[in-house]
Design an enzyme around this catalytic site. Structure first.
Site, PDB file in Angstrom:
ATOM      1  N   CYS A  97       0.852  -1.193   0.000  1.00  0.00           N
ATOM      2  CA  CYS A  97       0.000   0.000   0.000  1.00  0.00           C
ATOM      3  C   CYS A  97       0.886   1.241   0.000  1.00  0.00           C
ATOM      4  O   CYS A  97       1.366   1.673   1.054  1.00  0.00           O
ATOM      5  CB  CYS A  97      -0.914  -0.024   1.231  1.00  0.00           C
ATOM      6  SG  CYS A  97      -1.886   1.474   1.419  1.00  0.00           S
TER       7      CYS A  97
ATOM      8  N   CYS B 129      -0.296   4.119   2.152  1.00  0.00           N
ATOM      9  CA  CYS B 129      -0.103   3.943   3.598  1.00  0.00           C
ATOM     10  C   CYS B 129       1.361   4.159   3.989  1.00  0.00           C
ATOM     11  O   CYS B 129       1.654   4.793   4.996  1.00  0.00           O
ATOM     12  CB  CYS B 129      -0.500   2.536   4.050  1.00  0.00           C
ATOM     13  SG  CYS B 129      -2.010   1.923   3.335  1.00  0.00           S
ATOM     14  N   ASP B 130       2.269   3.592   3.211  1.00  0.00           N
ATOM     15  CA  ASP B 130       3.670   3.528   3.649  1.00  0.00           C
ATOM     16  C   ASP B 130       4.623   4.392   2.834  1.00  0.00           C
ATOM     17  O   ASP B 130       5.823   4.435   3.136  1.00  0.00           O
ATOM     18  CB  ASP B 130       4.167   2.066   3.576  1.00  0.00           C
ATOM     19  CG  ASP B 130       3.287   1.141   4.401  1.00  0.00           C
ATOM     20  OD1 ASP B 130       2.703   1.625   5.384  1.00  0.00           O
ATOM     21  OD2 ASP B 130       3.182  -0.049   4.059  1.00  0.00           O
TER      22      ASP B 130
END
Ligand code: NAP
Length: 308
Positions: free
Chosen positions: A136, A139-140
């Site tokens: 993701c 997200c990261d």
């Protein structure tokens, strides 16, 4: 003894299909409950910019998820953050859902469990997950400011991830197994203008690194040549796997594990519907999942009137 509560609709999974079903169920004054084992929004939450949802030219996954849930709740739908272990159909057609030590009864079920990211199944992929390997980018991606990253895949997700990362990282590679991308043309045009280096016709053979990712070895299938690319992070965006294990003995699935439905989102079991990415369909997008949610509730309402 008090009579057991029987919901009209229980929706398993709170992605855009499930939340739209909840909105339609609530608005039809049906007792509607979403069961979600993680966070509401599903895969939409890991999408940074959503620019193809009508009337919202400039939204993002988290914002749209929260707005959809609030909209459904406004019409009385409820959400409970718990997973479902099994589904049983009782003699009277009521469905019993086992959730840990709880039993939940409902006249209809809408399956909306979506899909999860596919893995490359390479050595070290699991060991280095969270230590350079991610699924993701939204997200990261923040961990890779001014660093070197690669994205694997050629679909909308991979190209969106590469574009997102190109605004943070010092260098982005997109590794794709063919000589053309599957992603839509708008994304492709942006990609080719972005400075992302596309490594065509290539697969990843090996991930190197002990405590964190250091490099990958790619193989160019046109001449079998290998290339070592030093990177700080690798995002794998090679499609999804339908989360249909819960119902693989209950409803008809295709060979890939997607739930087979008719155009009203009905499965082969009366009173059980499937919406969104988990069902066999040609276009898996927020808008098509949302449309499924509305259609499934329309069918469920009719089923309840005729059978309960
Ligand atoms: P996808 O469309 O299934 O694309 C998967 C990509 O990964 C393909 O390019 C495929 O290559 C490649 N791939 C598959 N298995 C592989 C393997 N084992 N090794 C290397 N490469 C592999 O998946 P997605 O991009 O996650 O998109 C899923 C759905 O969500 C699609 O319907 C997409 O349109 C939708 N989506 C839409 C948006 C948007 O509209 N903004 C954003 C994200 C996703 P091949 O091309 O060679 O098959």
């Amino acid at each position: 003894m008090s009579e057991k509560l029987i919901h009209d609709i229980v929706i398993i999974g709170g992605g855009p299909g499930g939340m739209t079903a909840a909105l339609y169920g609530g608005r039809a004054e049906l007792d509607t409950l979403i069961l979600e084992k993680n966070f509401h929004g599903g895969q939409m939450v890991s999408t940074n910019e959503i620019e193809n949802y009508p009337a919202l030219p400039d939204t993002n996954g988290i914002e749209l998820s929260n707005t959809m849930l609030e909209h459904a709740k406004k019409f009385g739908a409820k959400i409970d953050y718990k997973g479902v272990d099994s589904i049983e159909i009782m003699e009277d057609g009521v469905k019993k859902l086992i959730c840990g030590s709880d039993e939940i009864f409902t006249k209809t079920v809408i399956l909306s469990m979506g899909s999860t990211p596919r893995k490359l199944n390479l050595d070290k992929e699991d060991k280095l997950a969270g230590r350079g390997i991610g699924y993701c980018a939204i997200c990261d991606g923040g961990f890779y400011k001014n660093k070197v990253v690669a994205v694997n895949g050629g679909g909308d997700t991979a190209v969106e991830d590469a574009l997102y990362l190109s605004r943070l990282a010092s260098k982005v590679y997109l590794i794709h197994r063919r000589d053309e991308l599957r992603a839509n043309k708008t994304l492709q045009t942006r990609l080719f203008d972005s400075g992302v280096e596309v490594v065509w016709n290539s697969t990843i053979k090996e991930i190197k690194g002990e405590d964190k990712v250091q490099s990958i070895i790619t193989v160019d299938k046109t001449d079998n040549s290998e290339r070592e690319i030093e990177i700080d992070g690798l995002f794998i965006a090679i499609g999804g796997i339908p989360q249909s294990d819960l119902v693989n003995d209950l409803v008809e699935l295709n060979k890939q594990g997607y739930i087979v439905t008719d155009e009203d989102c009905k499965t082969n079991i009366p009173g059980i519907y499937a919406v969104g990415d988990i069902r066999v369909k040609s276009l898996r997008q927020v808008i098509t999942a949302a449309a499924d949610g509305a259609i499934a509730v329309h069918a469920a309402e009719k089923y309840i009137l005729e059978n309960h």
